[in-house]
Design an enzyme around this catalytic site. Structure first.
Site, PDB file in Angstrom:
ATOM      1  N   CYS A   1      37.946  39.259 -14.169  1.00  0.00           N
ATOM      2  CA  CYS A   1      38.091  38.304 -13.069  1.00  0.00           C
ATOM      3  C   CYS A   1      38.140  36.881 -13.638  1.00  0.00           C
ATOM      4  O   CYS A   1      37.251  36.476 -14.384  1.00  0.00           O
ATOM      5  CB  CYS A   1      36.926  38.446 -12.103  1.00  0.00           C
ATOM      6  SG  CYS A   1      36.879  37.129 -10.873  1.00  0.00           S
TER       7      CYS A   1
ATOM      8  N   CYS B   1      36.947  39.619  -3.600  1.00  0.00           N
ATOM      9  CA  CYS B   1      36.652  38.499  -4.485  1.00  0.00           C
ATOM     10  C   CYS B   1      37.646  37.367  -4.219  1.00  0.00           C
ATOM     11  O   CYS B   1      38.856  37.603  -4.205  1.00  0.00           O
ATOM     12  CB  CYS B   1      36.736  38.934  -5.944  1.00  0.00           C
ATOM     13  SG  CYS B   1      36.608  37.553  -7.090  1.00  0.00           S
TER      14      CYS B   1
ATOM     15  N   LYS C   1       2.274   4.543   1.339  1.00  0.00           N
ATOM     16  CA  LYS C   1       2.282   5.114   2.685  1.00  0.00           C
ATOM     17  C   LYS C   1       1.915   6.589   2.560  1.00  0.00           C
ATOM     18  O   LYS C   1       2.714   7.411   2.123  1.00  0.00           O
ATOM     19  CB  LYS C   1       3.662   4.943   3.316  1.00  0.00           C
ATOM     20  CG  LYS C   1       3.692   5.325   4.783  1.00  0.00           C
ATOM     21  CD  LYS C   1       5.031   4.942   5.388  1.00  0.00           C
ATOM     22  CE  LYS C   1       5.094   5.211   6.877  1.00  0.00           C
ATOM     23  NZ  LYS C   1       4.764   6.575   7.254  1.00  0.00           N
TER      24      LYS C   1
ATOM     25  N   CYS D   1      39.929  37.168  -7.709  1.00  0.00           N
ATOM     26  CA  CYS D   1      40.820  38.223  -8.198  1.00  0.00           C
ATOM     27  C   CYS D   1      41.133  39.259  -7.123  1.00  0.00           C
ATOM     28  O   CYS D   1      41.867  40.212  -7.372  1.00  0.00           O
ATOM     29  CB  CYS D   1      40.204  38.901  -9.420  1.00  0.00           C
ATOM     30  SG  CYS D   1      38.740  39.875  -9.027  1.00  0.00           S
TER      31      CYS D   1
ATOM     32  N   CYS E   1      31.453  40.721  -7.742  1.00  0.00           N
ATOM     33  CA  CYS E   1      32.768  41.094  -8.207  1.00  0.00           C
ATOM     34  C   CYS E   1      32.516  41.869  -9.497  1.00  0.00           C
ATOM     35  O   CYS E   1      31.828  41.383 -10.393  1.00  0.00           O
ATOM     36  CB  CYS E   1      33.610  39.862  -8.503  1.00  0.00           C
ATOM     37  SG  CYS E   1      35.153  40.273  -9.322  1.00  0.00           S
TER      38      CYS E   1
ATOM     39  N   ASP F   1       1.216  10.270   3.565  1.00  0.00           N
ATOM     40  CA  ASP F   1       1.842  11.127   4.565  1.00  0.00           C
ATOM     41  C   ASP F   1       0.806  12.041   5.201  1.00  0.00           C
ATOM     42  O   ASP F   1       0.646  13.195   4.816  1.00  0.00           O
ATOM     43  CB  ASP F   1       2.951  11.948   3.895  1.00  0.00           C
ATOM     44  CG  ASP F   1       4.047  12.286   4.880  1.00  0.00           C
ATOM     45  OD1 ASP F   1       3.995  11.816   6.023  1.00  0.00           O
ATOM     46  OD2 ASP F   1       4.963  13.033   4.493  1.00  0.00           O
TER      47      ASP F   1
ATOM     48  N   TYR G   1      -7.412   1.829   5.827  1.00  0.00           N
ATOM     49  CA  TYR G   1      -6.505   0.720   5.536  1.00  0.00           C
ATOM     50  C   TYR G   1      -6.520  -0.443   6.523  1.00  0.00           C
ATOM     51  O   TYR G   1      -5.918  -1.465   6.262  1.00  0.00           O
ATOM     52  CB  TYR G   1      -5.079   1.187   5.276  1.00  0.00           C
ATOM     53  CG  TYR G   1      -4.473   2.157   6.295  1.00  0.00           C
ATOM     54  CD1 TYR G   1      -4.221   1.765   7.597  1.00  0.00           C
ATOM     55  CD2 TYR G   1      -4.133   3.447   5.896  1.00  0.00           C
ATOM     56  CE1 TYR G   1      -3.653   2.641   8.498  1.00  0.00           C
ATOM     57  CE2 TYR G   1      -3.558   4.337   6.803  1.00  0.00           C
ATOM     58  CZ  TYR G   1      -3.328   3.934   8.108  1.00  0.00           C
ATOM     59  OH  TYR G   1      -2.767   4.812   8.993  1.00  0.00           O
TER      60      TYR G   1
ATOM     61  N   GLU H   1       0.860  -1.189   0.000  1.00  0.00           N
ATOM     62  CA  GLU H   1       0.000   0.000   0.000  1.00  0.00           C
ATOM     63  C   GLU H   1       0.892   1.234   0.000  1.00  0.00           C
ATOM     64  O   GLU H   1       1.967   1.213   0.595  1.00  0.00           O
ATOM     65  CB  GLU H   1      -0.878   0.022   1.265  1.00  0.00           C
ATOM     66  CG  GLU H   1      -1.784  -1.182   1.370  1.00  0.00           C
ATOM     67  CD  GLU H   1      -2.475  -1.296   2.740  1.00  0.00           C
ATOM     68  OE1 GLU H   1      -2.456  -0.312   3.509  1.00  0.00           O
ATOM     69  OE2 GLU H   1      -3.028  -2.368   3.017  1.00  0.00           O
TER      70      GLU H   1
ATOM     71  N   LYS I   1      10.481   3.013   3.206  1.00  0.00           N
ATOM     72  CA  LYS I   1      10.456   4.458   2.942  1.00  0.00           C
ATOM     73  C   LYS I   1      11.241   4.834   1.690  1.00  0.00           C
ATOM     74  O   LYS I   1      12.224   4.180   1.348  1.00  0.00           O
ATOM     75  CB  LYS I   1      11.061   5.183   4.139  1.00  0.00           C
ATOM     76  CG  LYS I   1      10.239   5.048   5.406  1.00  0.00           C
ATOM     77  CD  LYS I   1       9.603   6.369   5.721  1.00  0.00           C
ATOM     78  CE  LYS I   1       9.343   6.514   7.200  1.00  0.00           C
ATOM     79  NZ  LYS I   1       9.365   7.885   7.642  1.00  0.00           N
TER      80      LYS I   1
HETATM   81  S1  IVH Z   1      -0.777   0.486   8.771  1.00  0.00           S
HETATM   82  C1  IVH Z   1      -0.122  -1.622  12.689  1.00  0.00           C
HETATM   83  N1  IVH Z   1      -1.040   1.441   6.326  1.00  0.00           N
HETATM   84  O1  IVH Z   1       2.298   5.272   8.646  1.00  0.00           O
HETATM   85  C2  IVH Z   1      -0.102  -0.974  11.370  1.00  0.00           C
HETATM   86  N2  IVH Z   1      -0.122   2.845   8.005  1.00  0.00           N
HETATM   87  O2  IVH Z   1       4.828   4.808  10.068  1.00  0.00           O
HETATM   88  C3  IVH Z   1      -0.438   0.454  11.444  1.00  0.00           C
HETATM   89  N3  IVH Z   1       0.437   5.114   7.205  1.00  0.00           N
HETATM   90  O3  IVH Z   1       1.059   5.469  11.905  1.00  0.00           O
HETATM   91  C4  IVH Z   1      -0.237   1.232  10.243  1.00  0.00           C
HETATM   92  N4  IVH Z   1      -0.249   4.833   5.122  1.00  0.00           N
HETATM   93  O4  IVH Z   1      -0.030   6.946  10.074  1.00  0.00           O
HETATM   94  C5  IVH Z   1      -0.630   1.687   7.589  1.00  0.00           C
HETATM   95  N5  IVH Z   1      -1.377   2.178   4.148  1.00  0.00           N
HETATM   96  C6  IVH Z   1      -0.975   2.407   5.399  1.00  0.00           C
HETATM   97  C7  IVH Z   1      -0.449   3.665   5.782  1.00  0.00           C
HETATM   98  C8  IVH Z   1      -0.027   3.835   7.104  1.00  0.00           C
HETATM   99  C9  IVH Z   1       0.250   5.678   5.993  1.00  0.00           C
HETATM  100  C10 IVH Z   1       1.017   5.788   8.379  1.00  0.00           C
HETATM  101  C11 IVH Z   1       0.245   5.639   9.646  1.00  0.00           C
HETATM  102  C12 IVH Z   1       1.190   4.977  10.615  1.00  0.00           C
HETATM  103  C13 IVH Z   1       2.512   5.333  10.028  1.00  0.00           C
HETATM  104  C14 IVH Z   1       3.581   4.361  10.468  1.00  0.00           C
END
Ligand code: IVH
Length: 680
Positions: free
Chosen positions: A437, A414, A121, A417, A432, A123, A231, A119, A320
């Site tokens: 130069c 400078c 991640k 020069c 300069c 932010d 999720y 999935e 990451k």
């Molecule tokens: S699962 C026990 N799935 O990432 C599992 N987390 O670094 C709990 N996050 O605190 C997290 N996308 O805020 C999960 N597809 C995803 C996510 C996700 C973003 C964040 C979440 C978590 C943090 C962990």
């Protein structure tokens, strides 16, 4: 070198402050990626020196206590965070680790590769939603994972979160977790609004989302378009309909949640690795921020068997993407002279990995910026990749500053020069102003030869420096007077490279007027502006005589650019340079279609031409007809009778033969110049 014990205590203090600012004050002072790296450094030190571990170390606990404006709520099931991996190797190590946890005699001891769900991640901020009998009763922030804050009113403003589950016979309770986040356009809109109102800006969409969720006034939240991707799903224990994460995602969609559309069921870890690699670039085109890939074991049975460590599930990991910000230490501050004479300070730092590359220099922009940052040699700083290429220092971690450090003073002379530097009123840069130069000449040459300018292959920074060191060039036009004999003996040059360099320098005379204009390095005239200008002013005479209003009247050319171009052409040494380059044969006009049409020119009458290779702008038949119109003759093979061979790209045996027979060679520019003369 700092003592390990000193460094450990510095790091702890820093990390603790950062996490306090983040979790309690809701006013972050550090990027996540920076925190991660300082945290890792502390972890490594504690591994190497276990005697330094103490119970109050940030590595020994999950998080800070939440702030108290909202009601604190205990989570039914703790919200764990995830262990991080930073590359595929660490992902594989994670797989090996979890596989070792399963006992050898377990029926789960996998014969086939385990399935994963990959999935993106997102932010944002994790939140937990509780539904009782199908109705949303509670929304809680992650907090420290055990206790969070009740923000139900705010959660309800998120349109994609259902207030009632799409189920006829809902279980007594359902807990859904997911990520609340701000799409990038919304983030920008909010920041623009804050800027207009003189409020401080959010550092990134994650902070903006977290800040928004914890707004006491839910009307404010309502006005900010928060989003939510679900999720995870928790159901009462007796419910066994769902056996995998993949099924859970499907079920969440059925219940009415928005699930990120890019989740993928992966039959092997290799597929996960591909997913990670594919999304590294593709994520840049998403309308929200992602900072990695979350990898979860698909099977719930396996998940239960593996369970949790103190802080993390063993069955999931966050893979990451390389950080765009990182901490490092300033070793030295240097100043550089640019091609416009502007003197730019830059920091030389301990090499550090940043967004996939090793970085050890960062621009400090100008004197004002140095003052603002109060950056000093020895400082620990945060660097960021701004836009594409040049990293910059965004912050100084003053708490980690050596006690004996002194403020940095910009030089007054400078560095190349030694002439006195000048700061014009209203300008941040100091310059300069010495026209000869050597630093300015070096940078001008590098720019002139660069890809979007004259594109002189083989003339990079190193060779330019070599040429200058050996006093082979004193000015830009000197480049075109270089001879093979002067180059062969240069350091590591050799006969072939010398000839290649001479050829590519000569070939650059064919480059169009727009590239020449860009190559001149006039302030604010980038390659796009150069093209725009040459379209409106097809010759250098027209451009040099244009007034500021005429220049800024061109669509896309602002006042500042117009003034800069105008000023440039009011300088005698610049005008002299143009005359010299013109005489050498560089292009100062856009020859587009209106070729001279005359007949029986005396100059070309009776002359025989051979064409070979591809010419930069003319097709072969165009070239032939132009020569013929001017009274010349074009034949197909080179002989002693041939007067000129017109040579283009990838010229073959005809060129060789011409050289053997000592026949005059012309490039397209020279041919056109000849035609122009003959039609005059
Ligand atoms: S699962 C026990 N799935 O990432 C599992 N987390 O670094 C709990 N996050 O605190 C997290 N996308 O805020 C999960 N597809 C995803 C996510 C996700 C973003 C964040 C979440 C978590 C943090 C962990």
């Amino acid at each position: 070198m700092t003592e390990p014990a000193t460094r450990v205590s510095q790091l702890r203090q820093q990390l603790q402050q950062a996490s306090y600012a983040y979790y309690v004050l809701d006013n972050p002072i550090m990027e996540d990626s920076v925190y991660d790296q300082l945290y890792r450094e502390l972890q490594t030190l504690e591994e190497d020196y276990p005697e330094l571990i103490s119970p109050d170390s940030p590595t020994q606990r999950v998080g800070e206590k939440p702030a108290s404006q909202f009601q604190s709520v205990n989570h039914r099931i703790p919200l764990y965070s995830l262990e991080n991996a930073f590359n595929i190797e660490e992902l594989q190590q994670w797989q090996e680790r979890w596989q070792r946890v399963i006992p050898n005699d377990s029926p789960l001891k996998v014969q086939e590769p385990a399935e994963y769900v990959a999935e993106l991640k997102i932010d944002g901020s994790a939140i937990a939603l509780t539904y009782e009998n199908g109705v949303l009763v509670r929304g809680v922030t992650r907090g420290d994972g055990i206790t969070g804050e009740e923000i139900t009113q705010n959660i309800k403003t998120i349109r994609s979160i259902p207030l009632r589950l799409n189920l006829d016979h809902p279980p007594a309770w359902v807990e859904v977790r997911g990520e609340a986040f701000l799409p990038l356009d919304e983030f920008n809109r909010i920041n623009q609004e804050r800027e207009a109102q003189g409020e401080s800006l959010f550092a990134n969409p994650r902070n903006a989302a977290a800040g928004t969720l914890r707004q006491l006034d839910s009307k404010v939240v309502h006005n900010r378009r928060l989003q939510f991707f679900a999720y995870t799903l928790h159901l009462p224990n007796d419910d066994t309909a769902i056996a995998t994460q993949w099924q859970a995602l499907e079920y969440l969609k059925q219940l009415g949640f928005l699930v990120n559309p890019h989740c993928q069921l992966c039959p092997t870890l290799e597929t996960v690795a591909e997913y990670y690699e594919d999304w590294e670039g593709a994520r840049q085109r998403l309308t929200y921020m992602t900072d990695g890939v979350v990898v979860k074991l698909n099977s719930y049975t396996l998940q239960q068997e593996l369970g949790f460590t103190q802080k993390f599930p063993r069955w999931a990991i966050a893979l990451k993407y390389p950080a765009e910000e990182a901490p490092t230490v300033v070793k030295e501050i240097l100043v550089n002279v640019g091609r416009t004479g502007a003197v730019t300070p830059l920091a030389v730092m301990e090499p550090v990995q940043l967004a996939g590359t090793t970085v050890q220099r960062a621009t400090l922009h100008n004197q004002d910026r140095i003052k603002e940052l109060d950056i000093r040699i020895g400082d620990t700083v945060i660097i960021r990749k701004a836009g594409e290429i040049i990293p910059e220092v965004v912050r100084v971690l003053k708490e980690l500053r050596p006690t004996d450090s002194v403020p940095y003073e910009m030089p007054t002379q400078c560095p190349e020069c030694h002439s006195t530097l000048v700061r014009s009123s209203g300008e941040a840069a100091i310059r300069c102003v010495n026209r000869s130069c050597p630093g300015i000449l070096r940078e001008s040459l590098i720019h002139w030869a660069s890809r979007d300018a004259l594109d002189i292959r083989g003339l990079g920074e190193k060779i330019v420096i070599l040429l200058l060191k050996n006093h082979l060039i004193q000015s830009l036009d000197g480049l075109y007077r270089l001879e093979w004999e002067q180059l062969v003996d240069l350091d590591k040059m050799g006969e072939k490279s010398a000839q290649k360099l001479i050829n590519s320098i000569q070939k650059s005379k064919e480059q169009p007027w727009s590239r020449v204009l860009y190559g001149l390095g006039i302030r604010y005239v980038g390659s796009v502006n150069a093209k725009t200008l040459t379209k409106s002013f097809p010759t250098v005479e027209q451009l040099s005589q244009a007034t500021v209003p005429q220049l800024s009247g061109v669509y896309g050319i602002g006042e500042e650019i117009a003034q800069s171009v105008f000023d440039w052409f009011r300088n005698d040494s610049n005008l002299a340079l143009i005359e010299q380059l013109k005489a050498i044969g560089l292009q100062f006009s856009a020859i587009s279609g209106n070729f001279p049409v005359t007949s029986g020119s005396a100059l070309l009458a009776g002359k025989t031409f051979v064409l070979t290779g591809t010419l930069p702008t003319l097709s072969r038949s165009e070239a032939q007809s132009l020569i013929e119109q001017a009274g010349g003759k074009v034949t197909s093979s080179v002989s002693k009778k041939t007067d000129y061979v017109v040579v283009g790209e990838e010229a073959g045996s005809k060129l060789e033969k011409a050289q053997k027979l000592n026949i005059a060679l012309l490039n397209e520019t020279e041919l056109l110049a000849m035609l122009n003369q003959s039609s005059a």
